[in-house]
Design an enzyme around this catalytic site. Structure first.
Site, PDB file in Angstrom:
ATOM      1  N   LYS A 236       0.809  -1.218   0.000  1.00  0.00           N
ATOM      2  CA  LYS A 236       0.000   0.000   0.000  1.00  0.00           C
ATOM      3  C   LYS A 236       0.843   1.269   0.000  1.00  0.00           C
ATOM      4  CE  LYS A 236      -3.424  -0.894  -0.409  1.00  0.00           C
ATOM      5  NZ  LYS A 236      -4.019  -1.402  -1.677  1.00  0.00           N
ATOM      6  N   GLY A 239       3.419   0.876  -4.868  1.00  0.00           N
ATOM      7  CA  GLY A 239       4.440   0.090  -5.548  1.00  0.00           C
ATOM      8  C   GLY A 239       3.947  -0.607  -6.784  1.00  0.00           C
ATOM      9  N   THR A 241       1.813   0.603  -9.007  1.00  0.00           N
ATOM     10  CA  THR A 241       1.872   1.581 -10.102  1.00  0.00           C
ATOM     11  C   THR A 241       3.308   1.801 -10.555  1.00  0.00           C
ATOM     12  OG1 THR A 241      -0.090   2.669  -9.214  1.00  0.00           O
ATOM     13  CG2 THR A 241       1.249   3.915 -10.768  1.00  0.00           C
ATOM     14  N   LYS A 264       3.030 -10.852 -15.418  1.00  0.00           N
ATOM     15  CA  LYS A 264       4.481 -10.826 -15.546  1.00  0.00           C
ATOM     16  C   LYS A 264       4.886 -10.478 -16.970  1.00  0.00           C
ATOM     17  CE  LYS A 264       6.717 -14.262 -13.812  1.00  0.00           C
ATOM     18  NZ  LYS A 264       7.123 -15.628 -13.434  1.00  0.00           N
ATOM     19  N   HIS A 290       5.753  -9.992  -1.046  1.00  0.00           N
ATOM     20  CA  HIS A 290       6.210  -8.753  -0.412  1.00  0.00           C
ATOM     21  C   HIS A 290       7.394  -9.026   0.508  1.00  0.00           C
ATOM     22  CE1 HIS A 290       3.042  -6.075  -1.867  1.00  0.00           C
ATOM     23  NE2 HIS A 290       2.179  -7.056  -1.652  1.00  0.00           N
ATOM     24  N   ARG A 325       5.537   5.863   1.755  1.00  0.00           N
ATOM     25  CA  ARG A 325       4.287   6.623   1.784  1.00  0.00           C
ATOM     26  C   ARG A 325       4.038   7.163   3.186  1.00  0.00           C
ATOM     27  NH1 ARG A 325      -1.705   4.232   0.028  1.00  0.00           N
ATOM     28  NH2 ARG A 325      -2.826   6.231   0.074  1.00  0.00           N
ATOM     29  N   GLN A 458      -0.098  12.151 -10.515  1.00  0.00           N
ATOM     30  CA  GLN A 458      -0.316  12.250  -9.074  1.00  0.00           C
ATOM     31  C   GLN A 458      -1.793  12.050  -8.774  1.00  0.00           C
ATOM     32  OE1 GLN A 458       2.122  12.761  -6.697  1.00  0.00           O
ATOM     33  NE2 GLN A 458       0.521  12.329  -5.207  1.00  0.00           N
ATOM     34  N   TYR A 459      -2.126  10.969  -8.071  1.00  0.00           N
ATOM     35  CA  TYR A 459      -3.500  10.689  -7.666  1.00  0.00           C
ATOM     36  C   TYR A 459      -3.652  11.078  -6.192  1.00  0.00           C
ATOM     37  CZ  TYR A 459      -3.719   7.957 -11.951  1.00  0.00           C
ATOM     38  OH  TYR A 459      -3.678   7.567 -13.258  1.00  0.00           O
TER      39      TYR A 459
END
EC number: 2.8.2.-
Length: 610
Positions: A236, A239, A241, A264, A290, A325, A458-459
């Site tokens: 979250k 990563g 994107t 992939k 992860h 983040r 940028q969201y």
């Protein structure tokens, strides 16, 4: 033509009530609907002629009044009978419907007529204007009042050419990022494309002191060699994107092959069947779902070169990158993701060669997942891995005994984890921030000398931003993630200092290049000017010498002699004056000058000229 008996009273003038008599309250209609229809159906009657008048829905003109207000004229056979409202013979409902239909049709016809006339006037005026323009530009090809056939064809060709250019421009530049559509560049300076995404100033006051080596991150990444980029994907943080940007939005000699329906992509080096990127979208979760710093540093070399002999393994450079983040936004986003059923059960959490036991890492839920859990329950679990996740995934867990909390006190453990995470983050090849997408793109391009095809977006509206929390809950989340808060503050300061340092260095290099170009152009211009001037002088001298060689030499000799004679005469006169003054004043010292200096100078000058 004889009128029916029922129509005769209608043609008479209305009776006025007598003075003093009460007003009549009865309905003025004296015939029933059946009698009116029978009167209208008789051939030759006035009512029939009225009914057979204008067709349904057709008007007699734009200036026609409604039927109730316009009295019908009696025919010539009535011999001057008075005007009577024969329309009143129809039923009241039918009269109202016909009146409304007539009124609506007249209004629509009026609007259509006005529109038609307006368009005609506009076309006529446009024709006159275009005719005047073409008459001035093309002369006899066009006239103001009446354009001939050639001018019409030329106008049509120009209009078609303009439409074709507009279509091509829209096809080539469909978006607002096209350079051809940026007309503001001629009137105002271009804004900084890397301005802070939160509309604040790009400059800030640094809190930490970093060395030049910490700020200057420029990796000599050789994609054709053996270097490898390893992406540490924290949950979250955006990563996913950024991982898609690495495989789909980067300019490469041999781009990654991404097939439809597959997550992939195949990212091979140019001319080799070997990957240059270790990430979710290139190699998958090869070291676990992860995987953190501890897992990747021990797993990636074995996965990449595990099939080779240890003596044949190349000396690779592993360049680790990651994205961070804001801790509060990341925590809320993970909670919403867990609410939808995410568990990350496939995560291995391997540390020091083994996964943690159930006593070292208990679970916060008993069922298959934790879907639908409220935020309070999510925060109350003491074993929740969402707490301080970024510090734990960036630190070396072997320094604190992995997941065994009994190795050292909690305060010392937190301090060691935070310092380890800061050190690893500072020595990483690159890290970005979700809140600064354009700056993240800029630093990555400058670090690895690799450019992206399209800019990052940028969201600011995410699932975490849609969660409304009060100040108390926010403070509690910050308390649960106090290590992440400290790490994010450190990372943001380092990130913005690196960005500012790279921008200043870029401006300095651009200024130096401009100065070198100016010096080079100035020297070249001076060189060409001197060359042209010397060539012109040499040509003039050669021409003069070729024409009168003896005359030029004699002129030079005479000029030199005249100059020498004038100098000697002036010197002799000054010496005579000095002698006379000395005779008059014998007490004064005599000058050291000799009377023969003038002749000696003259002889010396002549010898020098020879």
């Amino acid at each position: 033509m004889a009128l029916p008996a029922c129509a005769a009273p209608a043609l008479r003038p209305p009776l006025q009530p007598e003075r003093g008599a009460p007003a009549r309250t009865t309905c003025p209609r004296r015939h029933s609907r059946v009698e009116a229809e029978l009167a209208a159906s008789r051939p030759g009657s006035v009512a029939a002629s009225v009914r057979a008048g204008p067709p349904r829905g057709v008007s007699r003109g734009f200036n026609s009044q409604p039927l109730l207000d316009e009295p019908l004229k009696a025919s010539s056979s009535l011999a001057g009978a008075a005007r009577a409202p024969l329309f009143a013979l129809l039923p009241r409902g039918r009269r109202r419907r016909m009146h409304d239909l007539r009124r609506r049709w007249d209004l629509g016809s009026l609007c259509r007529a006005l529109l038609t006339r307006g368009l005609a006037a506009l076309g006529h005026s446009l024709k006159h204007v275009l005719g005047a323009i073409f008459s001035k530009i093309f002369g006899p090809l066009a006239s103001v009042g009446n354009m001939d056939e050639k001018s019409n064809k030329l106008l049509l060709a120009l209009v078609m050419l303009f439409l074709f250019a507009v279509i091509v421009l829209q096809y080539v530049c469909p978006g607002t990022e096209c350079q051809l559509l940026r007309l503001q560049a001629f009137s105002s300076p271009m804004p900084d494309p890397y301005r802070s995404e939160d509309e604040s100033s790009a400059r800030f006051v640094p809190r930490y002191n970093f060395s030049r080596g910490d700020l200057l991150r420029k990796v000599d990444f050789d994609i054709k060699g053996d270097d490898l980029i390893v992406f540490l994907h924290i949950q979250k943080t955006g990563g996913t994107t950024f991982g898609r940007h690495l495989v789909r939005n980067i300019q490469l000699e041999q781009p990654c092959e991404c097939r439809v329906g597959q997550k992939k992509c195949t990212c091979h080096r140019p001319g080799k069947r070997e990957t240059w990127l270790f990430s979710r979208f290139s190699t998958g979760w090869s070291c676990g779902l992860h995987a953190d710093w501890t897992e990747l540093t021990s797993c990636v070399p074995a996965v990449v070169d595990g099939k080779r002999d240890a003596r044949l393994r190349p000396s690779r450079n592993f360049h680790y990158i990651t994205i961070l983040r804001d801790p509060v936004s990341r925590y809320l986003s993970e909670w919403r993701h867990v609410q939808r059923g995410a568990t990350w059960k496939a995560s291995l959490h391997v540390c020091d060669g083994r996964p943690p036991t159930s006593e070292e890492l208990p679970s916060c839920y008993t069922g298959d997942d934790w879907s639908g859990c409220p935020l309070k329950e999510f925060m109350d679990c003491p074993y929740n891995l969402a707490n301080n996740r970024q510090v734990r995934m960036l630190s070396d867990l072997t320094l604190v005994g992995c997941y065994n909390l009994s190795v050292m006190p909690e305060k010392q453990r937190n301090k060691v984890l935070l310092e380890s995470a800061k050190t690893n983050l500072k020595h990483m090849a690159f890290f970005g921030l979700t809140e600064f997408q354009r700056k993240t793109q800029y630093l990555f391009e400058k670090t690895f000398n690799m450019n992206f095809i399209s800019p990052f977006t940028q969201y600011n509206t995410t699932r975490a931003s849609s969660v409304e929390i009060n100040e108390e809950i926010q403070k509690r989340i910050e308390g649960l993630n106090f290590l992440d808060m400290e790490l994010y503050s450190y990372a943001k300061d380092l990130f913005l200092q690196r960005y500012q340092f790279m921008r200043q260095k870029e401006h300095q290099e651009a200024r130096r290049k401009r100065q070198e170009q100016r010096k080079f152009l100035k020297g070249k211009l001076l060189q060409t000017h001197f060359q042209s001037q010397s060539q012109g002088q040499s040509q003039n001298l050669s021409q003069n010498q070729s024409q009168n060689p003896n005359l030029n030499a004699n002129q030079n000799v005479t000029q030199n002699l005249i100059q020498n004679l004038t100098q000697t005469s002036s010197q002799n006169s000054s010496q005579k004056e000095n002698r006379e003054s000395q005779r008059q004043n014998p007490g004064q010292e005599q000058s050291d000058s000799n009377p023969s200096n003038g002749t000696n100078d003259y002889i010396g000058s002549v010898e020098k000229w020879r």
